[in-house]
Structures are given as structure tokens and as C-alpha cells.
Design a protein around this motif. Sequence first.
Motif: not given
Length: 133
Positions: A14-36
Amino acid sequence: MSADETSAMKATLDGLVREQSERRVLRDQKADEIKASSQEFMTKQVQTAQRYVEHRRELGERKTKSGWSTDRSHAQPGNASAFDDAPAFEDPAAPFASEPPARAGRDTPRRAPRRPVPADDEDDAFLNNRWRE
């Protein structure tokens, strides 16, 4: 496998799944910032290019209005310039001169040859450095 081991493995998973989803959210945010930021940069580049094109067009219009355009495509066949038939250089004394004017290159003195580099001092010859003299 005991119930404690199973619950420990489940908690780890569960901890690994949560960490993976948090990383995915951060990666998506970073991608959106770079895109903007890249979109903003490209917009500025386009604006700059448009200003440059407008500036060059304005310069072209100034050239044609002032008459110093080099474009001859609009010239009429009968409208030749007074400067078209004139020689590039006309010496006023040419009709009275008995011989052609001397070329400037013939009478100018030549450069003195460079002094030879000592063969035994290869570092100075390569670096062109005379600090040892």
C-alpha cells in the motif's frame, strides 16, 4: 505465511502504491508546468519573429519610396538610368595622358621577409613566444 507477515506485506505494498501515485501526480504537474512555460516561450518567439518581419517589410518600403532599391523587376525597358552607361572610373586627364596610369601594386615596396625561427628551439617556433631571448 502468517497473518502478521501478510499484513506487513500488504502495508508495504500500500505504501509503494501510494508513493507511486504521488510520484505520478508530481510528474504530471511538472509536465504541465514545462508545457506551459514552453508554450509561453514559443508565443514570445512568434511575437518576436512577427516584429522582425514587420520591421524588414518597413525597411523594404522605405527603400522603394526613397529610390535606392536594387530591384529592377519593375523598371521599364525605355527608362534607363543615367548611370548605367557611365564608366566606373573616369580620369579627367585621360585624353591628355600619353601612357596609361601606373598600377599602385607595382610601385609599393614589398614586406621584409620574416626572420627565420631557430631550429633548436621548437617550443618558441610553435608558440611564437620569444620570452627566452
